[in-house]
Design a protein around this motif. Structure first.
Motif, PDB file in Angstrom:
ATOM      1  N   GLY A   1      10.297  41.984  16.590  1.00 30.37           N
ATOM      2  CA  GLY A   1      11.836  41.754  16.659  1.00 30.37           C
ATOM      3  C   GLY A   1      12.671  42.686  15.951  1.00 30.37           C
ATOM      4  O   GLY A   1      11.834  43.628  15.263  1.00 30.37           O
ATOM      5  N   PRO A   2      13.870  42.508  15.618  1.00 30.26           N
ATOM      6  CA  PRO A   2      14.577  43.383  14.765  1.00 30.26           C
ATOM      7  C   PRO A   2      14.107  43.569  13.388  1.00 30.26           C
ATOM      8  O   PRO A   2      14.102  44.525  12.737  1.00 30.26           O
ATOM      9  CB  PRO A   2      16.079  42.630  14.527  1.00 30.26           C
ATOM     10  CG  PRO A   2      16.209  42.034  16.062  1.00 30.26           C
ATOM     11  CD  PRO A   2      14.793  41.521  16.418  1.00 30.26           C
ATOM     12  N   PRO A   3      13.698  42.703  12.575  1.00 26.03           N
ATOM     13  CA  PRO A   3      13.140  42.659  11.384  1.00 26.03           C
ATOM     14  C   PRO A   3      12.064  43.732  11.343  1.00 26.03           C
ATOM     15  O   PRO A   3      11.794  44.423  10.309  1.00 26.03           O
ATOM     16  CB  PRO A   3      12.808  41.178  10.449  1.00 26.03           C
ATOM     17  CG  PRO A   3      13.768  40.397  11.479  1.00 26.03           C
ATOM     18  CD  PRO A   3      13.766  41.049  12.764  1.00 26.03           C
ATOM     19  N   GLN A   4      10.959  43.432  12.294  1.00 25.22           N
ATOM     20  CA  GLN A   4       9.817  44.158  12.429  1.00 25.22           C
ATOM     21  C   GLN A   4       9.973  45.571  12.762  1.00 25.22           C
ATOM     22  O   GLN A   4       9.428  46.483  12.174  1.00 25.22           O
ATOM     23  CB  GLN A   4       8.940  43.610  13.405  1.00 25.22           C
ATOM     24  CG  GLN A   4       8.393  42.161  13.150  1.00 25.22           C
ATOM     25  CD  GLN A   4       9.363  40.966  13.239  1.00 25.22           C
ATOM     26  OE1 GLN A   4      10.309  41.083  13.976  1.00 25.22           O
ATOM     27  NE2 GLN A   4       9.291  39.754  12.511  1.00 25.22           N
ATOM     28  N   ILE A   5      10.991  45.932  13.544  1.00 27.97           N
ATOM     29  CA  ILE A   5      11.369  47.429  13.888  1.00 27.97           C
ATOM     30  C   ILE A   5      12.017  48.048  12.468  1.00 27.97           C
ATOM     31  O   ILE A   5      11.534  48.943  12.229  1.00 27.97           O
ATOM     32  CB  ILE A   5      12.160  47.513  15.044  1.00 27.97           C
ATOM     33  CG1 ILE A   5      11.471  46.920  16.322  1.00 27.97           C
ATOM     34  CG2 ILE A   5      13.031  48.721  15.305  1.00 27.97           C
ATOM     35  CD1 ILE A   5      12.431  46.610  17.644  1.00 27.97           C
ATOM     36  N   GLY A   6      12.841  46.873  11.768  1.00 30.06           N
ATOM     37  CA  GLY A   6      13.380  47.705  10.696  1.00 30.06           C
ATOM     38  C   GLY A   6      12.391  48.074   9.614  1.00 30.06           C
ATOM     39  O   GLY A   6      12.168  48.976   8.909  1.00 30.06           O
ATOM     40  N   LEU A   7      11.204  47.168   9.630  1.00 23.93           N
ATOM     41  CA  LEU A   7      10.279  47.647   8.494  1.00 23.93           C
ATOM     42  C   LEU A   7       9.250  48.804   9.165  1.00 23.93           C
ATOM     43  O   LEU A   7       9.083  49.436   8.396  1.00 23.93           O
ATOM     44  CB  LEU A   7       9.166  46.189   8.700  1.00 23.93           C
ATOM     45  CG  LEU A   7       7.955  46.435   7.708  1.00 23.93           C
ATOM     46  CD1 LEU A   7       8.238  46.868   6.290  1.00 23.93           C
ATOM     47  CD2 LEU A   7       7.092  45.104   7.741  1.00 23.93           C
TER      48      LEU A   7
ATOM     49  N   GLY B   1       8.407  54.617   7.484  1.00 21.79           N
ATOM     50  CA  GLY B   1       8.415  56.035   7.997  1.00 21.79           C
ATOM     51  C   GLY B   1       7.501  56.062   9.386  1.00 21.79           C
ATOM     52  O   GLY B   1       7.199  57.119   9.713  1.00 21.79           O
ATOM     53  N   ARG B   2       7.333  54.929  10.162  1.00 25.19           N
ATOM     54  CA  ARG B   2       6.373  54.836  11.228  1.00 25.19           C
ATOM     55  C   ARG B   2       7.255  55.085  12.480  1.00 25.19           C
ATOM     56  O   ARG B   2       8.316  54.170  13.003  1.00 25.19           O
ATOM     57  CB  ARG B   2       5.876  53.624  11.646  1.00 25.19           C
ATOM     58  CG  ARG B   2       4.564  53.344  10.375  1.00 25.19           C
ATOM     59  CD  ARG B   2       3.528  54.617  10.803  1.00 25.19           C
ATOM     60  NE  ARG B   2       2.989  54.469  12.143  1.00 25.19           N
ATOM     61  CZ  ARG B   2       1.994  53.887  12.328  1.00 25.19           C
ATOM     62  NH1 ARG B   2       1.220  53.147  11.411  1.00 25.19           N
ATOM     63  NH2 ARG B   2       1.135  54.074  13.649  1.00 25.19           N
ATOM     64  N   ALA B   3       7.516  56.242  12.861  1.00 21.20           N
ATOM     65  CA  ALA B   3       8.414  56.645  14.124  1.00 21.20           C
ATOM     66  C   ALA B   3       7.734  56.020  15.410  1.00 21.20           C
ATOM     67  O   ALA B   3       8.737  55.734  16.227  1.00 21.20           O
ATOM     68  CB  ALA B   3       8.326  58.402  14.284  1.00 21.20           C
ATOM     69  N   THR B   4       6.499  55.884  15.397  1.00 21.54           N
ATOM     70  CA  THR B   4       6.065  55.419  16.796  1.00 21.54           C
ATOM     71  C   THR B   4       4.915  54.395  16.596  1.00 21.54           C
ATOM     72  O   THR B   4       4.198  54.221  15.424  1.00 21.54           O
ATOM     73  CB  THR B   4       5.383  56.143  17.736  1.00 21.54           C
ATOM     74  OG1 THR B   4       4.438  56.970  17.095  1.00 21.54           O
ATOM     75  CG2 THR B   4       6.702  57.087  18.273  1.00 21.54           C
TER      76      THR B   4
END
Length: 274
Positions: free
Chosen positions: A25-31, A36-39
């Motif tokens: 979700g949004p928080p996990q994608i923000g983390l 620094g994980r681009a993918t």
């Protein structure tokens, strides 16, 4: 110096940031971006196309003519697919015509990771799904139809269609039959595609407050029930057209194949639906 955040105070080196199977979700994608994980490797939500078949089906809101009924299956099954976690697309009811079914299916395959149909899989004169898809061969795919030892939901079909071999699950047309079939067969498939647990609905043991006078020999029966605090009551009858009883239920009471009657107070398996 008093307002400087310590390095690693959010996520320390070597610490697990997100476990496998986490829904992003949004928080996990923000983390992920913050560390620094681009993918990352993910399982996308499967795209499920849902279509009802039957020339007698009319959209809700349209007045019924003789021999017509409102299409409830496509709406219910689309909601089921979304509840299971899929991205679901509902298709307007397809009439009982082989060419129309083929063309509609071909059009929908471009956006489908799976297709769910309802109706036309039994032995009636207008069972167009079974008649049409049984004849697929080669690049068109292959669909097999079976009669299972269960009630409701005896006729079922499954196969792979189109050049990309998209899974197709053909469910019976009676509303309760299609719903129960989805819960038993389609929901676990969607959950497995997404890597989500639990795959199946939770099953518990409960005391059946009502007697079940008759259950078909050799067929596993799924009755609508209302479960609360270790007790389940039967809701409505066994008819596979009784949608009101299904709407009032929050569980399925499982009567095994070898059991033809259940006394009140008997402990039974109950599949929880919410």
């Amino acid at each position: 110096r008093g307002h400087v955040r310590a390095r690693g105070s959010d996520v320390a080196a070597g610490e697990l940031a997100l476990a496998a199977g986490t829904i992003l979700g949004p928080p996990q994608i923000g983390l992920l971006a913050a560390i620094g994980r681009a993918t990352v490797t993910v399982r996308p939500r499967p795209r499920v196309v849902v279509m009802s078949t039957g020339s007698e089906l009319v959209q809700p809101g349209v007045a019924l003519g003789p021999g017509e009924i409102h299409d409830s299956n496509s709406f219910a099954l689309t909601a089921c697919a979304r509840d299971a976690g899929a991205i679901a697309y509902r298709v307007a009811a397809v009439e009982d015509d082989a060419d129309t079914l083929r063309s509609t299916l071909e059009d929908q395959l471009v956006r489908a990771d799976a297709v769910v149909t309802s109706g036309g899989v039994s032995v009636g004169a207008y069972d167009v799904v079974k008649e049409t898809l049984s004849g697929l061969a080669g690049e068109e795919g292959s669909v097999s139809f079976r009669r299972l030892a269960m009630q409701p939901g005896k006729p079922q079909g499954f196969g792979l269609v189109g050049p990309d071999r998209v899974p197709l699950l053909a469910l019976p047309g009676n509303p309760v039959s299609s719903y129960v079939s989805f819960e038993l067969f389609v929901r676990p498939a969607i959950r497995a595609l997404m890597g989500l647990d639990p795959i199946d609905r939770v099953t518990v043991r409960a005391v059946c407050a009502d007697a079940v006078a008759s259950s078909p020999q050799g067929r596993r029966q799924y009755l609508r029930g209302r479960y609360e605090d270790g007790t389940v009551t039967v809701v409505g009858g066994a008819g596979s057209h009784l949608v009101k009883a299904l709407a009032d239920a929050n569980a399925l009471i499982v009567v095994p194949e070898e059991t033809t009657a259940v006394e009140a107070g008997t402990e039974v398996d109950v599949v929880l639906l919410d």
